[in-house]
Design a protein around this motif. Structure first.
Motif, PDB file in Angstrom:
ATOM      1  N   GLY A   1       0.821  -1.200   0.000  1.00 45.83           N
ATOM      2  CA  GLY A   1       0.000   0.000   0.000  1.00 45.83           C
ATOM      3  C   GLY A   1       0.854   1.248   0.000  1.00 45.83           C
ATOM      4  N   ILE A   2       0.279   2.328  -0.537  1.00 45.46           N
ATOM      5  CA  ILE A   2       1.005   3.602  -0.614  1.00 45.46           C
ATOM      6  C   ILE A   2       0.092   4.758  -0.251  1.00 45.46           C
ATOM      7  CG2 ILE A   2       2.682   2.884  -2.367  1.00 45.46           C
ATOM      8  CD1 ILE A   2       0.858   4.302  -4.467  1.00 45.46           C
ATOM      9  N   GLN A   3       0.709   5.885   0.083  1.00 47.10           N
ATOM     10  CA  GLN A   3      -0.003   7.153   0.232  1.00 47.10           C
ATOM     11  C   GLN A   3       0.551   8.133  -0.797  1.00 47.10           C
ATOM     12  OE1 GLN A   3      -0.153   7.013   5.088  1.00 47.10           O
ATOM     13  NE2 GLN A   3      -0.251   9.025   4.144  1.00 47.10           N
ATOM     14  N   ARG A   4      -0.308   8.938  -1.377  1.00 46.64           N
ATOM     15  CA  ARG A   4       0.097  10.085  -2.199  1.00 46.64           C
ATOM     16  C   ARG A   4      -0.819  11.206  -1.765  1.00 46.64           C
ATOM     17  NH1 ARG A   4       3.587   7.142  -3.135  1.00 46.64           N
ATOM     18  NH2 ARG A   4       4.414   6.334  -5.102  1.00 46.64           N
ATOM     19  N   ASP A   5      -0.394  11.959  -0.739  1.00 50.45           N
ATOM     20  CA  ASP A   5      -1.294  12.873  -0.050  1.00 50.45           C
ATOM     21  C   ASP A   5      -1.340  14.250  -0.717  1.00 50.45           C
ATOM     22  OD1 ASP A   5      -1.323  10.744   1.776  1.00 50.45           O
ATOM     23  OD2 ASP A   5       0.332  11.611   2.919  1.00 50.45           O
ATOM     24  N   ALA A   6      -2.524  14.843  -0.736  1.00 45.80           N
ATOM     25  CA  ALA A   6      -2.677  16.216  -1.248  1.00 45.80           C
ATOM     26  C   ALA A   6      -4.041  16.745  -0.843  1.00 45.80           C
ATOM     27  CB  ALA A   6      -2.557  16.232  -2.776  1.00 45.80           C
ATOM     28  N   ALA A   7      -4.121  18.075  -0.710  1.00 43.40           N
ATOM     29  CA  ALA A   7      -5.433  18.694  -0.519  1.00 43.40           C
ATOM     30  C   ALA A   7      -6.311  18.339  -1.723  1.00 43.40           C
ATOM     31  CB  ALA A   7      -5.272  20.210  -0.409  1.00 43.40           C
ATOM     32  N   PHE A   8      -7.614  18.281  -1.494  1.00 42.33           N
ATOM     33  CA  PHE A   8      -8.525  17.717  -2.498  1.00 42.33           C
ATOM     34  C   PHE A   8      -8.344  18.328  -3.886  1.00 42.33           C
ATOM     35  CE2 PHE A   8     -12.758  17.296  -4.531  1.00 42.33           C
ATOM     36  CZ  PHE A   8     -12.758  15.912  -4.628  1.00 42.33           C
TER      37      PHE A   8
ATOM     38  N   ILE B   1     -12.393   5.786   9.439  1.00 40.98           N
ATOM     39  CA  ILE B   1     -12.145   7.184   9.844  1.00 40.98           C
ATOM     40  C   ILE B   1     -11.881   8.022   8.588  1.00 40.98           C
ATOM     41  CG2 ILE B   1     -10.663   8.744  11.149  1.00 40.98           C
ATOM     42  CD1 ILE B   1      -9.920   6.494  13.029  1.00 40.98           C
ATOM     43  N   PRO B   2     -12.755   8.983   8.303  1.00 43.75           N
ATOM     44  CA  PRO B   2     -12.492   9.860   7.149  1.00 43.75           C
ATOM     45  C   PRO B   2     -11.169  10.590   7.364  1.00 43.75           C
ATOM     46  CG  PRO B   2     -14.714  10.190   8.015  1.00 43.75           C
ATOM     47  CD  PRO B   2     -13.984   9.351   9.023  1.00 43.75           C
ATOM     48  N   TRP B   3     -10.479  10.940   6.252  1.00 46.36           N
ATOM     49  CA  TRP B   3      -9.136  11.518   6.402  1.00 46.36           C
ATOM     50  C   TRP B   3      -8.923  12.635   5.397  1.00 46.36           C
ATOM     51  CZ3 TRP B   3      -3.842   8.489   6.034  1.00 46.36           C
ATOM     52  CH2 TRP B   3      -2.921   9.073   6.920  1.00 46.36           C
ATOM     53  N   ALA B   4      -9.148  13.869   5.859  1.00 39.49           N
ATOM     54  CA  ALA B   4      -8.960  15.046   5.001  1.00 39.49           C
ATOM     55  C   ALA B   4      -7.529  15.091   4.487  1.00 39.49           C
ATOM     56  CB  ALA B   4      -9.260  16.316   5.805  1.00 39.49           C
ATOM     57  N   GLY B   5      -7.383  15.450   3.226  1.00 38.25           N
ATOM     58  CA  GLY B   5      -6.049  15.530   2.636  1.00 38.25           C
ATOM     59  C   GLY B   5      -5.525  14.190   2.154  1.00 38.25           C
ATOM     60  N   HIS B   6      -6.347  13.161   2.313  1.00 42.21           N
ATOM     61  CA  HIS B   6      -5.922  11.803   1.915  1.00 42.21           C
ATOM     62  C   HIS B   6      -7.101  11.064   1.281  1.00 42.21           C
ATOM     63  CE1 HIS B   6      -3.559  13.032   5.477  1.00 42.21           C
ATOM     64  NE2 HIS B   6      -2.592  12.256   5.067  1.00 42.21           N
ATOM     65  N   VAL B   7      -7.886  11.760   0.444  1.00 45.17           N
ATOM     66  CA  VAL B   7      -9.135  11.126  -0.014  1.00 45.17           C
ATOM     67  C   VAL B   7      -8.879   9.885  -0.876  1.00 45.17           C
ATOM     68  CG1 VAL B   7     -10.529  13.233   0.141  1.00 45.17           C
ATOM     69  CG2 VAL B   7      -9.449  12.619  -2.038  1.00 45.17           C
ATOM     70  N   ASN B   8      -7.782   9.900  -1.629  1.00 44.32           N
ATOM     71  CA  ASN B   8      -7.465   8.714  -2.445  1.00 44.32           C
ATOM     72  C   ASN B   8      -7.191   7.503  -1.536  1.00 44.32           C
ATOM     73  OD1 ASN B   8      -5.138  10.005  -1.506  1.00 44.32           O
ATOM     74  ND2 ASN B   8      -4.017   9.854  -3.437  1.00 44.32           N
ATOM     75  N   TYR B   9      -6.409   7.729  -0.502  1.00 43.68           N
ATOM     76  CA  TYR B   9      -6.053   6.644   0.421  1.00 43.68           C
ATOM     77  C   TYR B   9      -7.293   6.140   1.169  1.00 43.68           C
ATOM     78  CZ  TYR B   9      -3.422   4.183   4.092  1.00 43.68           C
ATOM     79  OH  TYR B   9      -2.926   3.238   4.950  1.00 43.68           O
ATOM     80  N   ALA B  10      -8.088   7.074   1.720  1.00 43.66           N
ATOM     81  CA  ALA B  10      -9.283   6.663   2.473  1.00 43.66           C
ATOM     82  C   ALA B  10     -10.264   5.933   1.560  1.00 43.66           C
ATOM     83  CB  ALA B  10      -9.931   7.883   3.124  1.00 43.66           C
ATOM     84  N   ALA B  11     -10.414   6.404   0.313  1.00 44.36           N
ATOM     85  CA  ALA B  11     -11.325   5.735  -0.623  1.00 44.36           C
ATOM     86  C   ALA B  11     -10.823   4.318  -0.928  1.00 44.36           C
ATOM     87  CB  ALA B  11     -11.443   6.544  -1.914  1.00 44.36           C
ATOM     88  N   SER B  12      -9.511   4.165  -1.051  1.00 44.26           N
ATOM     89  CA  SER B  12      -8.969   2.821  -1.347  1.00 44.26           C
ATOM     90  C   SER B  12      -9.233   1.874  -0.183  1.00 44.26           C
ATOM     91  CB  SER B  12      -7.463   2.894  -1.654  1.00 44.26           C
ATOM     92  OG  SER B  12      -6.696   3.103  -0.476  1.00 44.26           O
TER      93      SER B  12
ATOM     94  N   THR C   1      -3.760  15.120  -7.974  1.00 41.44           N
ATOM     95  CA  THR C   1      -3.747  14.855  -9.421  1.00 41.44           C
ATOM     96  C   THR C   1      -4.458  13.535  -9.713  1.00 41.44           C
ATOM     97  OG1 THR C   1      -1.674  13.618  -9.311  1.00 41.44           O
ATOM     98  CG2 THR C   1      -1.501  16.011  -9.656  1.00 41.44           C
ATOM     99  N   LEU C   2      -4.931  13.425 -10.937  1.00 40.54           N
ATOM    100  CA  LEU C   2      -5.570  12.175 -11.348  1.00 40.54           C
ATOM    101  C   LEU C   2      -4.557  11.033 -11.270  1.00 40.54           C
ATOM    102  CD1 LEU C   2      -8.005  10.651 -12.470  1.00 40.54           C
ATOM    103  CD2 LEU C   2      -7.316  11.379 -14.779  1.00 40.54           C
ATOM    104  N   ALA C   3      -3.308  11.326 -11.607  1.00 44.19           N
ATOM    105  CA  ALA C   3      -2.270  10.280 -11.555  1.00 44.19           C
ATOM    106  C   ALA C   3      -2.117   9.736 -10.131  1.00 44.19           C
ATOM    107  CB  ALA C   3      -0.938  10.840 -12.062  1.00 44.19           C
ATOM    108  N   ASP C   4      -2.136  10.637  -9.140  1.00 39.68           N
ATOM    109  CA  ASP C   4      -1.975  10.184  -7.749  1.00 39.68           C
ATOM    110  C   ASP C   4      -3.243   9.515  -7.226  1.00 39.68           C
ATOM    111  OD1 ASP C   4       0.659  10.812  -7.610  1.00 39.68           O
ATOM    112  OD2 ASP C   4       0.400  12.654  -6.453  1.00 39.68           O
ATOM    113  N   TRP C   5      -4.396   9.974  -7.682  1.00 42.21           N
ATOM    114  CA  TRP C   5      -5.642   9.251  -7.352  1.00 42.21           C
ATOM    115  C   TRP C   5      -5.525   7.821  -7.869  1.00 42.21           C
ATOM    116  CZ3 TRP C   5     -10.235   9.344  -4.795  1.00 42.21           C
ATOM    117  CH2 TRP C   5     -11.223   8.437  -5.196  1.00 42.21           C
ATOM    118  N   ARG C   6      -5.178   7.695  -9.156  1.00 41.67           N
ATOM    119  CA  ARG C   6      -5.147   6.363  -9.786  1.00 41.67           C
ATOM    120  C   ARG C   6      -4.078   5.466  -9.190  1.00 41.67           C
ATOM    121  NH1 ARG C   6      -6.203   8.297 -15.900  1.00 41.67           N
ATOM    122  NH2 ARG C   6      -8.462   7.977 -15.889  1.00 41.67           N
ATOM    123  N   ARG C   7      -2.912   6.020  -8.908  1.00 43.83           N
ATOM    124  CA  ARG C   7      -1.816   5.165  -8.411  1.00 43.83           C
ATOM    125  C   ARG C   7      -2.197   4.549  -7.055  1.00 43.83           C
ATOM    126  NH1 ARG C   7       1.150   1.609 -10.505  1.00 43.83           N
ATOM    127  NH2 ARG C   7       2.569   0.847  -8.934  1.00 43.83           N
ATOM    128  N   VAL C   8      -2.836   5.349  -6.219  1.00 49.11           N
ATOM    129  CA  VAL C   8      -3.215   4.838  -4.891  1.00 49.11           C
ATOM    130  C   VAL C   8      -4.336   3.800  -5.018  1.00 49.11           C
ATOM    131  CG1 VAL C   8      -4.281   5.495  -2.689  1.00 49.11           C
ATOM    132  CG2 VAL C   8      -2.354   6.808  -3.591  1.00 49.11           C
TER     133      VAL C   8
END
Ligand code: NAI
Ligand code: BGC
Length: 267
Positions: free
Chosen positions: A95-102, A157-168, A106-113
Motif C-alpha cells: 500500500g502507498i499514500q500520495r497525499d494532497a489537498a482535495f 475514519i475519514p481523512w482530510a487531505g488523503h481522499v485517495n487513500y481513504a477511498a482505497s 492529481t488524477l495520476a496520484d488518485w489512480r496510483r493509490v
C-alpha cells in the motif's frame, strides 16, 4: 511458534520488503511458513528479509512484482506454488499514500493509490482464490485457503487531505466482506487487519519529529505508537486454525484510535 500449527504451509506477502509486510513475513517464517517475500523496488531489503527467515531455519524467496499488474500477481502466486508446492495464505499488504489537498490531488496520484491499494489487493486475491481451488486442500488445515487484507483505521475514519487513500481503504472493506461471503462455503477464509498508527516508512513524518509524534499520540488512547510486530502477531493468528471461525472480520489493532478519543471529555 509451533503452537499455531502453521508449519508446512506457504504464503505470499505483498509489499514485504519493509514495515508491516516485512514483520508479517518474518513472523510467518518463524511459525514455519514458507514465505514468498514480494518487493516492488527494494530488492536488497527483500533479500535481507529472506536472509532473516532462513537464519532462523525457515524457507523464503524474494519475488519482484507490481501488485497493480495482473500478470505480476499471477506470476507471484505461481512462483510460490512452484517453489513450495502450494499456496495456502495470501497477505495483501502492499500500500502507498500520495497525499494532497482535495483540489490539488492529481488524477495520476488518485489512480496510483487506487491501483496499488485496492486493485492490487483484488488482483492478488483473485489469483490466490484460483490457486486454492486448483490445488488439493492442505492436509492438516481446517481452511482450504486463507486471505488477510491489511486495511487501515481509515476504512472507517475519514481523512482530510488523503481522499485517495481513504477511498482505497473504504473500498477494500467491502471487497474483503463481499469476497468472504462469496467463498466461505468453499472453506476459504477471508479477513482483514485494520492497523492504527504503526511506526513504518509510510508515515515517517508523523513520528520522526517530536512535535508531530506528540500530536499523533493525542489520537491514541493507549499512549504509544504501534510497532509492525503488533500487527504481525495478529496476522499469524488469523492465518492459523486458532482463528478458524473468524470469517469476514476486521481486527482493529490501533491502540484505541477508533474509540473517538476526543470524546473522552466531551460530547
Ligand atoms: P511501507 O511503506 O513500509 O510498506 C508498503 C510496502 O508496499 C513497501 O514495501 C512498498 O515497496 C510496497 N509497495 C508499494 N507499491 C507496491 C506495488 N505496486 N506492488 C508491490 N508492492 C508495493 O508502509 P507500511 O506501513 O508497512 O504499509 C503496509 C500496509 O499497511 C499498507 O497497505 C498501509 O496502507 C497499511 N497501513 C499502515 C499503517 C501505518 O500506520 N504504518 C496503518 C494502517 C494501514
Ligand atoms: C496511514 C498512516 C497513519 C495511520 C493512522 C494509516 O493507514 O497509512 O499514515 O499514520 O493510518 O492515521
Amino acid at each position: 511458534m509451533q503452537w499455531l500449527g502453521l508449519d508446512h504451509r506457504s504464503a505470499l506477502v505483498t509489499g514485504a520488503s519493509s514495515g508491516i509486510g516485512r514483520a508479517i513475513a518474518e513472523e510467518l517464517g518463524r511459525c514455519g511458513v514458507a514465505v514468498g517475500v514480494n518487493y516492488y523496488s527494494g530488492r536488497d531489503e527483500a533479500d535481507a528479509v529472506v536472509g532473516a527467515i532462513e537464519a532462523q531455519g525457515g524457507r523464503a524467496v524474494a519475488l519482484g512484482g507490481d501488485v497493480a499488474k495482473p500478470e505480476d500477481c499471477r506470476a507471484m502466486v505461481e512462483a510460490v506454488a512452484a517453489r513450495f508446492g502450494r499456496l495456502d495464505i495470501l497477505v495483501a499488504n502492499a500500500g502507498i499514500q500520495r497525499d494532497a489537498a482535495f483540489t490539488e490531488l492529481t488524477l495520476a496520484d488518485w489512480r496510483r493509490v487506487i491501483d496499488t491499494n485496492l486493485t492490487g489487493a483484488f488482483l492478488c486475491a483473485q489469483e490466490a482464490v484460483r490457486r486454492f481451488r486448483a490445488q488439493p486442500p492442505p492436509p492438516e488445515s481446517k481452511a482450504r485457503g486463507n486471505i488477510i487484507f491489511i486495511n487501515s483505521v481509515h476504512q472507517v475514519i475519514p481523512w482530510a487531505g488523503h481522499v485517495n487513500y481513504a477511498a482505497s481503504k473504504g473500498g477494500m472493506k467491502l471487497l474483503m466482506e463481499s469476497l468472504a461471503q462469496e467463498v466461505a462455503h468453499e472453506k476459504i477464509r477471508v479477513n482483514a487487519i485494520a492497523p492504527g498508527a504503526i511506526k513504518t516508512p509510510i508515515n515517517r513524518p508523523a513520528w520522526s519529529e517530536e512535535s508531530a509524534l506528540r500530536e499523533l499520540l493525542e489520537l491514541i488512547p493507549y499512549g504509544r505508537i504501534g510497532e509492525p510486530e503488533d500487527v504481525a502477531r495478529a496476522a499469524a493468528w488469523l492465518a492459523s486454525d486458532h482463528s478458524d471461525y473468524v470469517v469476514g472480520a476486521t481486527l482493529f489493532i490501533d491502540g484505541g484510535m477508533t474509540l473517538y478519543p476526543s470524546f473522552r471529555e466531551g460530547g
